[in-house]
Write a protein that holds these residues in place. Structure first.
Motif, PDB file in Angstrom:
ATOM      1  N   ARG A  21     -39.806  42.326 -25.438  1.00 29.59           N
ATOM      2  CA  ARG A  21     -39.675  43.200 -24.272  1.00 29.59           C
ATOM      3  C   ARG A  21     -39.163  44.581 -24.683  1.00 29.59           C
ATOM      4  O   ARG A  21     -39.644  45.601 -24.189  1.00 29.59           O
ATOM      5  N   GLN A  22     -38.193  44.622 -25.576  1.00 24.72           N
ATOM      6  CA  GLN A  22     -37.670  45.920 -26.007  1.00 24.72           C
ATOM      7  C   GLN A  22     -38.754  46.751 -26.689  1.00 24.72           C
ATOM      8  O   GLN A  22     -38.849  47.957 -26.468  1.00 24.72           O
ATOM      9  N   CYS A  23     -39.579  46.098 -27.506  1.00 25.94           N
ATOM     10  CA  CYS A  23     -40.672  46.832 -28.152  1.00 25.94           C
ATOM     11  C   CYS A  23     -41.687  47.298 -27.123  1.00 25.94           C
ATOM     12  O   CYS A  23     -42.204  48.427 -27.203  1.00 25.94           O
ATOM     13  N   ALA A  24     -41.989  46.454 -26.147  1.00 27.77           N
ATOM     14  CA  ALA A  24     -42.940  46.824 -25.100  1.00 27.77           C
ATOM     15  C   ALA A  24     -42.447  48.023 -24.299  1.00 27.77           C
ATOM     16  O   ALA A  24     -43.238  48.855 -23.839  1.00 27.77           O
ATOM     17  N   GLU A  25     -41.121  48.121 -24.149  1.00 26.11           N
ATOM     18  CA  GLU A  25     -40.531  49.238 -23.416  1.00 26.11           C
ATOM     19  C   GLU A  25     -40.336  50.478 -24.293  1.00 26.11           C
ATOM     20  O   GLU A  25     -39.823  51.498 -23.839  1.00 26.11           O
ATOM     21  N   GLY A  26     -40.748  50.396 -25.557  1.00 28.56           N
ATOM     22  CA  GLY A  26     -40.647  51.544 -26.453  1.00 28.56           C
ATOM     23  C   GLY A  26     -39.251  51.793 -26.983  1.00 28.56           C
ATOM     24  O   GLY A  26     -38.947  52.907 -27.417  1.00 28.56           O
ATOM     25  N   LYS A  27     -38.403  50.761 -27.001  1.00 27.68           N
ATOM     26  CA  LYS A  27     -37.018  50.929 -27.440  1.00 27.68           C
ATOM     27  C   LYS A  27     -36.857  50.508 -28.895  1.00 27.68           C
ATOM     28  O   LYS A  27     -37.373  49.475 -29.313  1.00 27.68           O
ATOM     29  N   VAL A  28     -36.119  51.312 -29.650  1.00 24.16           N
ATOM     30  CA  VAL A  28     -35.708  50.960 -31.002  1.00 24.16           C
ATOM     31  C   VAL A  28     -34.237  50.574 -30.922  1.00 24.16           C
ATOM     32  O   VAL A  28     -33.395  51.384 -30.530  1.00 24.16           O
ATOM     33  N   THR A  29     -33.921  49.338 -31.277  1.00 20.98           N
ATOM     34  CA  THR A  29     -32.557  48.856 -31.142  1.00 20.98           C
ATOM     35  C   THR A  29     -31.599  49.652 -32.012  1.00 20.98           C
ATOM     36  O   THR A  29     -31.902  49.948 -33.173  1.00 20.98           O
ATOM     37  N   GLU A  30     -30.463  49.993 -31.454  1.00 21.15           N
ATOM     38  CA  GLU A  30     -29.446  50.729 -32.202  1.00 21.15           C
ATOM     39  C   GLU A  30     -29.080  49.972 -33.472  1.00 21.15           C
ATOM     40  O   GLU A  30     -28.870  48.759 -33.460  1.00 21.15           O
ATOM     41  N   GLY A  31     -29.027  50.700 -34.583  1.00 19.26           N
ATOM     42  CA  GLY A  31     -28.688  50.092 -35.855  1.00 19.26           C
ATOM     43  C   GLY A  31     -29.892  49.698 -36.687  1.00 19.26           C
ATOM     44  O   GLY A  31     -29.764  49.432 -37.883  1.00 19.26           O
ATOM     45  N   SER A  32     -31.065  49.649 -36.072  1.00 18.11           N
ATOM     46  CA  SER A  32     -32.273  49.318 -36.829  1.00 18.11           C
ATOM     47  C   SER A  32     -32.698  50.511 -37.677  1.00 18.11           C
ATOM     48  O   SER A  32     -32.538  51.663 -37.274  1.00 18.11           O
ATOM     49  N   ARG A  33     -33.277  50.238 -38.832  1.00 20.58           N
ATOM     50  CA  ARG A  33     -33.755  51.302 -39.714  1.00 20.58           C
ATOM     51  C   ARG A  33     -35.282  51.415 -39.701  1.00 20.58           C
ATOM     52  O   ARG A  33     -35.860  52.031 -40.591  1.00 20.58           O
ATOM     53  N   PHE A  34     -35.901  50.841 -38.686  1.00 19.04           N
ATOM     54  CA  PHE A  34     -37.355  50.829 -38.637  1.00 19.04           C
ATOM     55  C   PHE A  34     -37.874  51.567 -37.420  1.00 19.04           C
ATOM     56  O   PHE A  34     -37.193  51.657 -36.386  1.00 19.04           O
ATOM     57  N   ASP A  35     -39.099  52.075 -37.537  1.00 22.27           N
ATOM     58  CA  ASP A  35     -39.718  52.758 -36.413  1.00 22.27           C
ATOM     59  C   ASP A  35     -40.308  51.733 -35.443  1.00 22.27           C
ATOM     60  O   ASP A  35     -40.375  50.530 -35.726  1.00 22.27           O
ATOM     61  N   LEU A  36     -40.736  52.227 -34.281  1.00 26.59           N
ATOM     62  CA  LEU A  36     -41.223  51.337 -33.239  1.00 26.59           C
ATOM     63  C   LEU A  36     -42.462  50.563 -33.689  1.00 26.59           C
ATOM     64  O   LEU A  36     -42.615  49.378 -33.349  1.00 26.59           O
ATOM     65  N   ALA A  37     -43.358  51.208 -34.445  1.00 30.53           N
ATOM     66  CA  ALA A  37     -44.570  50.526 -34.887  1.00 30.53           C
ATOM     67  C   ALA A  37     -44.228  49.326 -35.766  1.00 30.53           C
ATOM     68  O   ALA A  37     -44.810  48.237 -35.627  1.00 30.53           O
ATOM     69  N   THR A  38     -43.269  49.502 -36.681  1.00 34.02           N
ATOM     70  CA  THR A  38     -42.869  48.393 -37.556  1.00 34.02           C
ATOM     71  C   THR A  38     -42.177  47.296 -36.753  1.00 34.02           C
ATOM     72  O   THR A  38     -42.434  46.103 -36.959  1.00 34.02           O
ATOM     73  N   LEU A  39     -41.306  47.684 -35.840  1.00 32.93           N
ATOM     74  CA  LEU A  39     -40.623  46.691 -35.002  1.00 32.93           C
ATOM     75  C   LEU A  39     -41.621  45.914 -34.150  1.00 32.93           C
ATOM     76  O   LEU A  39     -41.462  44.701 -33.949  1.00 32.93           O
ATOM     77  N   SER A  40     -42.660  46.595 -33.668  1.00 26.69           N
ATOM     78  CA  SER A  40     -43.679  45.908 -32.868  1.00 26.69           C
ATOM     79  C   SER A  40     -44.428  44.882 -33.721  1.00 26.69           C
ATOM     80  O   SER A  40     -44.749  43.784 -33.249  1.00 26.69           O
ATOM     81  N   THR A  41     -44.701  45.229 -34.976  1.00 27.46           N
ATOM     82  CA  THR A  41     -45.334  44.269 -35.881  1.00 27.46           C
ATOM     83  C   THR A  41     -44.412  43.076 -36.112  1.00 27.46           C
ATOM     84  O   THR A  41     -44.851  41.919 -36.088  1.00 27.46           O
ATOM     85  N   MET A  42     -43.124  43.348 -36.322  1.00 30.19           N
ATOM     86  CA  MET A  42     -42.154  42.266 -36.487  1.00 30.19           C
ATOM     87  C   MET A  42     -42.094  41.385 -35.236  1.00 30.19           C
ATOM     88  O   MET A  42     -41.998  40.150 -35.333  1.00 30.19           O
ATOM     89  N   ALA A  43     -42.146  42.010 -34.073  1.00 29.66           N
ATOM     90  CA  ALA A  43     -42.094  41.242 -32.824  1.00 29.66           C
ATOM     91  C   ALA A  43     -43.299  40.325 -32.694  1.00 29.66           C
ATOM     92  O   ALA A  43     -43.180  39.184 -32.216  1.00 29.66           O
ATOM     93  N   ARG A  44     -44.480  40.808 -33.113  1.00 30.60           N
ATOM     94  CA  ARG A  44     -45.675  39.954 -33.074  1.00 30.60           C
ATOM     95  C   ARG A  44     -45.506  38.747 -33.997  1.00 30.60           C
ATOM     96  O   ARG A  44     -45.812  37.611 -33.621  1.00 30.60           O
ATOM     97  N   VAL A  45     -45.019  39.005 -35.205  1.00 25.29           N
ATOM     98  CA  VAL A  45     -44.795  37.911 -36.155  1.00 25.29           C
ATOM     99  C   VAL A  45     -43.810  36.909 -35.584  1.00 25.29           C
ATOM    100  O   VAL A  45     -44.047  35.691 -35.581  1.00 25.29           O
TER     101      VAL A  45
END
Length: 546
Positions: free
Chosen positions: A461-485
């Motif tokens: 849900r956070q990726c779908a809303e375009g949010k990058v979690t505080e403390g993460s070192r990754f961009d939204l595209a990478t986080l979205s890939t991680m979320a799919r996995v």
């Protein structure tokens, strides 16, 4: 402290990192670990307002503290765990020991004790656990007898013992749970009170830079004003009120320690040449020992942050969410540390590198503040009631929500989350219909599957809303890939492990059950999994270069 001020938080974390760099070398930590010795001077220095004042986070501003909110505190806990989990435990013990005062204390008690802790750099300990009353506080045996004068209660005499108390042998102030005539109650006991003694420091497997000791009370007299809240019988409610918060802090420990272990292994693997190239370039190495862990770390980070924000709104409660965060993050951190040793081979097994110690340390996060099994039961009970009240629709409704999210954003794994929720709803309903929850093991495993589904949902849900979690070192595209996995793997685990539980007691046919959880549909979503994992591996190599 400015509330929810990211800049302030980052400055605080930078100060903590710099302090660790200057004062907490690997050699220093190894030496104290070998001696099983708490660096008490370091802990006191970290409490000093002119150095870090780390304990001031938990104290409201009106009592000379910084008034840190849940987000500040979990971020600091994560960073402390990356430095040393034993030192982190010593700091956390003060946080935890202060909670009964924060939750149940009168304004006068808060003013007195919080100012003392803030201004005098006092270490605090939380005295609840007993030999027969660990997570089961109902078995409490420590007693508090009233002392009366002229028909008025003037004090209490506490008799009993506690065990496994962090800061037990070094704290200045103790909050102690005892059974008063009116019921379980919290009392404040100061070090040096006659009849109060501390046992020897435990020789532990890990977190050896923290002090752990038993406590003994032989008719220890405390004045009536040391009864927290000035009302007997509120102890269990006061303890339960902060489970969501305290378990979230231990979840951050699991996250921080696991990250440190995996990143150490990844930096090593970029330098280690094997069969003509760096280990980190080997797909099998990455997909078995590194990449899956960082996917789970980012899912855990998203869930911890989301829960922290909910606690800042609701202040207390969220026991089920806190249990989910702790179960998922600490079990992930523990497994990641184990694989970090494997990734480094013989080097990982030696004390030259930090991963050996991290593995010994991080195991405690699966034990204290509620074992993983207690958390599984807590999660199951909380969501089982929701399943029953909704007549099986609790997770079906969430599946529908994620189907709608997928229609708007098909790139974050929301379709797999929806399938996972539908499979979970089916498994829970079959367990209800067949009365399978009479098997304790099944309730444990259902708690684990619920945590998988709910963490995947928040991350997606956070990726779908375009949010990058505080403390993460990754961009939204990478986080979205991680979320799919993560969503694919979580859905598959829910379906297959759920089937295993039901088939394990002969409650259904395999063919019918596979159809009801839509196993084929979940398997079809695996298309592209390895490609996505390879993309995550490439990003990890770029992010954590040697």
């Amino acid at each position: 402290m400015a509330k929810n001020d990211l800049t302030t938080r980052n400055l605080m974390l930078d100060s903590l990192k710099q302090y660790a760099k200057n004062r907490l070398s690997h050699e220093f930590i190894r030496e104290h670990d070998a001696k099983n010795e708490i660096p008490l001077d370091i802990l006191k220095e970290m409490y000093d307002r002119d150095t870090l004042g780390v304990h001031l986070l938990l104290i409201p501003e009106e009592y000379n503290g910084l008034g840190g909110q849940t987000t500040e505190i979990y971020r600091v806990c994560e960073q402390l765990a990356r430095i040393d989990l034993g030192i982190a435990t010593g700091v956390f013990a003060t946080f935890l020991g202060s909670d009964p005062i924060n939750v149940g204390g009168t304004p006068e008690q808060k003013a007195k004790w919080f100012k003392k802790i803030a201004d005098e750099n006092k270490l605090v300990a939380y005295g609840a656990t007993e030999a027969d009353a660990g997570s089961d506080l109902v078995s409490l045996r420590t007693r508090a007898e009233r002392v009366e004068k002229d028909g008025k209660i003037v004090g209490y005499k506490i008799t009993g013992s506690k065990m496994w108390i962090s800061n037990g042998g070094v704290a200045d102030i103790y909050t102690v749970l005892a059974l008063a005539p009116g019921g379980p109650s919290w009392f404040i006991v100061e070090k040096g009170t006659p009849g109060f003694t501390q046992d020897a420091h435990e020789d532990k497997h890990g977190i050896r830079l923290s002090n752990t000791a038993g406590l003994a009370f032989d008719e220890v007299y405390v004045p009536a004003e040391n009864l927290i809240g000035l009302e007997e019988g509120k102890g269990f409610l006061q303890a339960q009120a902060v489970f969501g918060y305290t378990r979230l802090m231990v979840a951050a420990f699991g996250l921080g320690a696991g990250e440190e272990a995996v990143e150490t292994a990844l930096v090593y693997a970029q330098q280690r040449i094997q069969a003509g190239g760096p280990l980190a370039e080997k797909q099998g190495f990455m997909l078995k020992l590194i990449t899956p862990h960082y996917v789970r770390f980012e899912a855990a980070r998203a869930y911890i942050d989301w829960t922290a924000k909910q606690l800042e709104i609701n202040n207390h409660g969220l026991a089920t969410e806190g249990a989910i965060a702790k179960l998922y993050a600490t079990e992930s951190g523990n497994k990641a540390a184990e694989d970090a040793i494997q990734a480094m081979g013989g080097f990982g097994y030696t004390k030259e590198f930090a991963v050996e110690k991290i593995k010994r340390d991080v195991k405690i996060t699966c034990i204290y503040e509620g074992t993983s099994e207690v958390l599984e039961m807590t999660i199951f009970r909380g969501r089982w009631q929701e399943h029953l009240k909704s007549r099986g629709q609790y997770y079906i409704k969430q599946a529908e929500e994620f189907e709608a999210i997928h229609a708007q954003n098909p790139n974050v794994g929301a379709d797999s989350v929806a399938l996972g929720f539908r499979a979970l709803a089916r498994v829970l309903e079959d367990c209800r219909a067949q009365k399978l929850t009479r098997h304790q093991y099944i309730t444990f495993m259902l708690g684990d599957l619920i945590s998988e589904a709910e963490v995947a949902a928040v991350f997606t849900r956070q990726c779908a809303e375009g949010k990058v979690t505080e403390g993460s070192r990754f961009d939204l595209a990478t986080l979205s890939t991680m979320a799919r996995v993560n969503a694919r793997l979580s859905a598959f685990k829910i379906a297959t492990d759920g089937m295993k539980l039901i088939l394990g007691v002969g409650a259904a046919s395999a063919q019918d059950l596979a159809a009801s959880v839509n196993l084929i549909g979940i398997e079809e979503k695996m298309t592209g999994l390895i490609t996505d994992e390879d993309a995550v591996s490439a990003k990890l190599r770029d992010t954590f270069k040697a």
